[in-house]
Design a protein around this motif. Structure first.
Motif, PDB file in Angstrom:
ATOM      1  N   ARG A 149      -4.503 -25.922  -6.582  1.00  0.00           N
ATOM      2  CA  ARG A 149      -5.845 -25.422  -6.882  1.00  0.00           C
ATOM      3  C   ARG A 149      -6.594 -26.259  -7.912  1.00  0.00           C
ATOM      4  NH1 ARG A 149      -6.827 -19.167  -6.142  1.00  0.00           N
ATOM      5  NH2 ARG A 149      -4.920 -18.530  -5.087  1.00  0.00           N
ATOM      6  N   TYR A 289      -9.406 -18.970 -16.265  1.00  0.00           N
ATOM      7  CA  TYR A 289      -9.405 -19.802 -15.053  1.00  0.00           C
ATOM      8  C   TYR A 289     -10.841 -20.155 -14.681  1.00  0.00           C
ATOM      9  CZ  TYR A 289      -8.638 -20.980 -10.102  1.00  0.00           C
ATOM     10  OH  TYR A 289      -8.601 -21.608  -8.872  1.00  0.00           O
ATOM     11  N   PHE A 290     -11.064 -21.429 -14.457  1.00  0.00           N
ATOM     12  CA  PHE A 290     -12.396 -21.881 -14.052  1.00  0.00           C
ATOM     13  C   PHE A 290     -12.272 -22.584 -12.711  1.00  0.00           C
ATOM     14  CE2 PHE A 290     -15.806 -24.904 -13.563  1.00  0.00           C
ATOM     15  CZ  PHE A 290     -16.916 -24.242 -14.054  1.00  0.00           C
ATOM     16  N   HIS A 292     -14.266 -24.617  -9.890  1.00  0.00           N
ATOM     17  CA  HIS A 292     -15.518 -25.311  -9.628  1.00  0.00           C
ATOM     18  C   HIS A 292     -16.104 -24.955  -8.267  1.00  0.00           C
ATOM     19  CE1 HIS A 292     -18.561 -28.288 -10.303  1.00  0.00           C
ATOM     20  NE2 HIS A 292     -18.282 -28.910  -9.186  1.00  0.00           N
ATOM     21  N   ASP A 294     -16.562 -22.041  -7.131  1.00  0.00           N
ATOM     22  CA  ASP A 294     -17.371 -20.816  -7.182  1.00  0.00           C
ATOM     23  C   ASP A 294     -18.847 -21.178  -7.008  1.00  0.00           C
ATOM     24  OD1 ASP A 294     -15.266 -19.109  -7.596  1.00  0.00           O
ATOM     25  OD2 ASP A 294     -15.531 -18.966  -9.765  1.00  0.00           O
ATOM     26  N   ASP A 295     -19.571 -20.249  -6.446  1.00  0.00           N
ATOM     27  CA  ASP A 295     -21.019 -20.397  -6.299  1.00  0.00           C
ATOM     28  C   ASP A 295     -21.627 -20.744  -7.664  1.00  0.00           C
ATOM     29  OD1 ASP A 295     -23.641 -20.193  -5.555  1.00  0.00           O
ATOM     30  OD2 ASP A 295     -23.600 -18.021  -5.276  1.00  0.00           O
ATOM     31  N   SER A 296     -22.435 -21.814  -7.708  1.00  0.00           N
ATOM     32  CA  SER A 296     -22.792 -22.379  -9.013  1.00  0.00           C
ATOM     33  C   SER A 296     -23.504 -21.405  -9.955  1.00  0.00           C
ATOM     34  CB  SER A 296     -23.627 -23.652  -8.837  1.00  0.00           C
ATOM     35  OG  SER A 296     -24.872 -23.328  -8.254  1.00  0.00           O
ATOM     36  N   VAL A 297     -24.369 -20.539  -9.472  1.00  0.00           N
ATOM     37  CA  VAL A 297     -25.112 -19.689 -10.410  1.00  0.00           C
ATOM     38  C   VAL A 297     -24.238 -18.636 -11.085  1.00  0.00           C
ATOM     39  CG1 VAL A 297     -27.358 -20.022  -9.325  1.00  0.00           C
ATOM     40  CG2 VAL A 297     -25.938 -18.058  -8.645  1.00  0.00           C
ATOM     41  N   VAL A 298     -23.091 -18.341 -10.515  1.00  0.00           N
ATOM     42  CA  VAL A 298     -22.199 -17.363 -11.147  1.00  0.00           C
ATOM     43  C   VAL A 298     -20.830 -17.978 -11.472  1.00  0.00           C
ATOM     44  CG1 VAL A 298     -23.262 -15.273 -10.269  1.00  0.00           C
ATOM     45  CG2 VAL A 298     -21.605 -16.476  -8.853  1.00  0.00           C
ATOM     46  N   ARG A 299     -20.843 -19.263 -11.729  1.00  0.00           N
ATOM     47  CA  ARG A 299     -19.614 -19.958 -12.073  1.00  0.00           C
ATOM     48  C   ARG A 299     -19.362 -19.804 -13.563  1.00  0.00           C
ATOM     49  NH1 ARG A 299     -19.908 -25.379  -9.050  1.00  0.00           N
ATOM     50  NH2 ARG A 299     -21.399 -25.867 -10.674  1.00  0.00           N
ATOM     51  N   GLY A 300     -18.130 -19.516 -13.917  1.00  0.00           N
ATOM     52  CA  GLY A 300     -17.807 -19.392 -15.341  1.00  0.00           C
ATOM     53  C   GLY A 300     -16.319 -19.198 -15.490  1.00  0.00           C
ATOM     54  N   TRP A 301     -15.840 -19.322 -16.703  1.00  0.00           N
ATOM     55  CA  TRP A 301     -14.425 -19.080 -16.959  1.00  0.00           C
ATOM     56  C   TRP A 301     -14.118 -17.620 -16.688  1.00  0.00           C
ATOM     57  CZ3 TRP A 301     -10.572 -22.491 -18.397  1.00  0.00           C
ATOM     58  CH2 TRP A 301     -10.984 -23.809 -18.649  1.00  0.00           C
ATOM     59  N   ARG A 302     -13.104 -17.378 -15.885  1.00  0.00           N
ATOM     60  CA  ARG A 302     -12.673 -16.011 -15.607  1.00  0.00           C
ATOM     61  C   ARG A 302     -11.571 -15.628 -16.590  1.00  0.00           C
ATOM     62  NH1 ARG A 302     -11.256 -16.493  -9.214  1.00  0.00           N
ATOM     63  NH2 ARG A 302     -13.130 -17.612  -8.557  1.00  0.00           N
TER      64      ARG A 302
END
Lengths: 376, 376, 376, 376
Positions: A149, A289-290, A292, A294-302
């Motif tokens: 991943r 966990y980050f 890349h 993920d859909d860019s507007v809601v991308r962030g460290w989980r």
């Protein structure tokens, strides 16, 4: 139910964590083997008896050689200071016992190589207590990496920051502070703390090629706890190093006991082309966990609260949202070791795995001494 | 470049935020209209002149009626205490001016209805400064909801917690503390703080059906800043309410000025069947987002740093990772208002939008007074 | 009101931040001097005109030498790529202009020394735009250190992590990506990002004695944006170094543009005997503070929301709890510069301050090239 | 070592947590009494035997009446669904057994009063498993409040948010989902989750005077797990209430099983005149603390990592920085109960303490049904 008869040498902090692991593993994991607390061994008989009483050890020894000779012991657990690991382990191997040795493996690589040879010649099961591999969040990190991943890895960084030796009145030597005495501990933060970081790093990111390090001893003299004498401090209070991994990524490691405000801040972070992960012992049940993709507007460290049944080890504990703690890493290690007796497959970290960490530690200390890069 | 001539009434905290919006909008947004700071109006001529000098207003008035009559003014900005909103707005509407009114719209629903009628009869553009809709993270929340990412909504909760009136020596009335004087402010935290929460809630989650509320006034008497007299405090220091939304979700709101440790903790959270979002004014550039469709082992709240060019408004600012602040919400509101002059489309919140919030506030205060549920 | 006539060279990202500073300083700070946007200069006249129009510059130049000769210019703002800093600054100094130069000061130490000599020989005011000193939380850190709250310092660590060049298709050279072209930028992350970390570090913790560094270039070739040719990448994609400070503390620095998930993660942490502080650009309005003298049972890292009137610069902005952003650091720097014209006292960072940072950068690059420790 | 012979009724989730407490207490706490796992009782003999085997219970019963009659049992642990608590407890009291009853105490106040009378008439020790009082961070909160550090209290707020019943296919009734069946559970989130919040609240902040509540059942019908029949859902899926405490503070409580993204988010916050505290089950080893008397420029919420030897219970565990988890709350409760046998002092929560919580729960459900305030 088959039994595994344990002979424990030492009754200190690590004696408690391991023993608790033996007591708890079968309560939470479905296993064919069950540890039996046959004997605890320590020079101080009174303290050994008190420990045996508290935890349910059936007997007490004061001479570890005698313990090793006992026929009713299957496995020797080595919880002594580092300078006894080699002698005990080699003797135990010769006696055909399985060996579960506290980390670091040895005082140095040369000792470690002798120990590996001994257990391999004897063909006995062996394991080293690098427990942090079995924090569920760290084990999950391993799974994510193995699944690809993260993609190509660029950076691995880890640190282990504490602050308990800032006070110059803290002594060296003796029961509580042998970790500050180079004769008992071999090194300071490098063997005590960085060894943990290195073991996890090699497990997650592969071998280390070369290192460049710096060490520092901030408090130059401390009273020895046993003699009352003021003596030079020969351990490293702080150590930083960078390194190259075999996979081309850069590593950056730091450890110190002078980072005011940090009790046991072991953090690691891995940056890959596709994703990154981050973990912190102070909140060990979470994995950051980050991704890349993920859909860019809601991308962030989980912030992943690693407490669900489909996450490593957690199906054996409570329900989602309810965390476990530090001691559980040892319970998991015991459970995995017991399972390996069923399956016949070796589990890590073995002595040989731990030898790799020892080699990096030696290279780090050598690099710091010579102010030069060293190959591992 | 077309101009929009501004006549500002008031020069306090909100006078600064709005004026800064007029100064900055065209630096960062590509617009056909540009505000011109024609005049600022206040009873205290000296202070008005100082304000004009600092911000570049071309002239000063001391009588708002005179300002409204001026032919060179296109839009009136109402930044007075709440008890003057109605009179000024109606007069401005009659004079055919656009009106940008500070929130809350009015002292109560009855006043608000008169104001709506006035602007609609006159056909003038109107807007209320509920600025928090235009925090990029909040605007992003709106987009996510409109895209259906949350699915059916179960819960909406918001609070606005402050601690600045705990000290019983804080006076009521006058320039800095008119918000504690019921005659100037109408209500306490309900109109001041909850109104913000309600405006955002209706925008994000639709209309509110009924409410049940409780209010409290912890400090019963305070000295009036202008008279020096000790007077009963008639505003609500704290207010909580729950409600039903038209879409079947439950709402829970709380506001207070007695939450030690919170300066301006406006948070909101929406729980949907498929996803949830959370936001906090104290770190306004972040949106927390939880997506249940994420792979379960790495599912967790994402901390989205809303500073990328594809996120609302942020393409007009700096580069990813560099945050903007509170004042930018007003700049965005000005930019959107100027844009609406180009497109001819009304933008919210209009007076009528703000009237919905006013109705909820009135129902909340009435419910608290009667200890009973009230329909909105 | 006295005026300071600005001649700006460049209109890119930094042109915007500086110009915004000139526009905003007097709105929020009480100052005797006011900047006047006299002229902007760029080779591309059309773009320069558009920029002048958007921000209100009175005139446009296409030849920076001509700008420097103009009598109506008091101060030259240098916003060009790094390879022009020296020539312009020396010419401006000779023309008796004040100089506000974008960071890093120069391509290398030799250039920087010439520049220092030029401004000091000419006796002109000079400043370098290391803006992060004037984040309120960072300025507060400086105050806390100067008050002795941290006691003896053991560790200083900083990193600046980005992820925008992971994609191998990002070109080098030209307007948007000259930072990847060694001829325009001099170095990669060292001059671009670590220079910021080093400037702050020297300001907060004093001089750096020696360094040991490692650099890496992950993507070996990139297309040049202007020629379309594939060329070797000569900048450092990542750089780590450790160092000793004059005060005996250890430093650890890292920067990269390959840390997936980090947009602009500039963090710093200082561990002292008595207290520690930590800061993160991603939430720049917060300072983490740990005070060992706190009562032990409630001791912990404090998250200080630096938005109160008694905290640096914040009395000039809004009310507690309402944050400011990135661009404000430049406004503060302009305000401080204007104030220095009143008081006559120089403010940092001057060219000479920035030269110290340049020396460290050079030592870092030299250390990485030679795989050896280097004195600064 | 004196023994306490345990007879456990039930072997589900709570059976495990309690039994683990009995196994572990004496390993970590220095106590004169030691629990002995005499018998576990359940209708399903096979499952009871498997549980006994796993945990080391000496015997198995299938009729709880028989268990209660056994002379070798000192204490009955009631881990059945709520609808059996009363009958078993009263019978056990009559038989002179100590009783440790799972929460909530009963199906309603009337039942609870009978139970209190029974144990008090019989003079038997009794305790209810509201375990969260003994999270070290929560116990620390109690100590801080008792020391007067918070001053006058203004606000108490708590919530308990989960998301595990959003899916309409989750059945009601039976082993895993009896909590959704009103006949077995009495109520939904009110008795299951809010009861925890209320117990802690009364312990920390004193009695509750009156309440106003709202409840909601989002999914109206669910299949019964045992019959396969679709039946109306009669429990509350969500419940919010506000209340007044005897000390004049306002309370605000919320619970739901429809808050997507929250597994077991039990948080509490108390705002006092002088200080505030905040806690979150998801990171249970941390306490947030804000002290207004801190020097203003470095004032902020402190994140206290409650793992030091001088913090509640933690001297019995590991070293600073190493966290414990959920199950430890039960170990602490066992340890305190065993200690109370030595000292003769009752420890809470007793049946009577739990009755207070029951009364609040009943008032909450009644208020929601009648849409009106109710006195407790």
């Amino acid at each position: 139910m088959k039994t595994l008869n344990i002979g424990m040498i030492g009754y200190g902090f690590m004696g408690r964590t391991h023993t608790n692991g033996y007591c708890q593993a079968n309560h939470f994991f479905d296993l064919q083997y069950k540890p039996v607390l046959k004997a605890v061994c320590a020079r101080n008989e009174e303290k050994a008896k008190a420990f045996a009483q508290q935890w349910g050890y059936e007997s007490v020894e004061t001479d570890w050689r005698k313990l090793i000779e006992r026929d009713d012991i299957d496995a020797i657990d080595v919880c002594t200071p580092n300078n006894l690991h080699k002698e005990i382990s080699i003797a135990a191997a010769k006696a055909g016992k399985m060996i579960l040795c506290e980390k670091p493996l040895a005082m140095n690589t040369a000792e470690g190589e002798e120990m590996c040879k001994a257990v391999e010649d004897a063909g006995v099961r062996n394991m080293v207590w690098y427990n942090y591999r079995r924090v569920p969040a760290v084990t999950l990190a391993k799974q994510l990496i193995d699944q690809g991943r993260l993609g190509k890895i660029f950076h691995y960084r880890a640190n282990f920051l504490q602050d308990w030796t800032i006070n110059a009145d803290v002594p060296q030597g003796g029961a509580a502070t042998w970790r500050l005495d180079a004769e008992a501990a071999g090194s300071g933060v490098t063997g005590d703390l960085l060894a943990h970081c290195i073991d996890t790093a090699i497990w997650l990111n592969g071998g280390i090629t070369d290192v460049s390090a710096v060490t520092e001893t901030f408090v130059k003299e401390r009273t020895h706890a046993e003699t009352g004498e003021k003596k030079p401090v020969k351990i490293d209070d702080a150590c930083s190093f960078f390194c190259h991994f075999d996979n081309g990524s850069l590593g950056l490691f730091e450890s110190t006991r002078y980072a005011r405000g940090h009790k046991a801040l072991y953090t690691l972070e891995i940056n890959g082309e596709k994703a990154s992960i981050r973990w912190d012992l102070h909140d060990l049940h979470r994995l950051e966990y980050f991704d890349h993709s993920d859909d860019s507007v809601v991308r962030g460290w989980r912030s992943v609260h690693v407490t669900d049944g489909d996450q490593p080890y957690m199906g054996n504990w409570w329900v989602p949202g309810l965390q476990i703690g530090y001691e559980h890493t040892f319970i998991h290690q015991v459970a995995d070791f017991l399972k390996s007796l069923e399956t016949g497959e070796a589990i890590g970290p073995t002595f040989r795995d731990a030898l790799e960490t020892q080699k990096v530690c030696d290279a780090v200390l050598s690099s710091a001494a010579d102010r030069a890069w060293k190959n591992v």
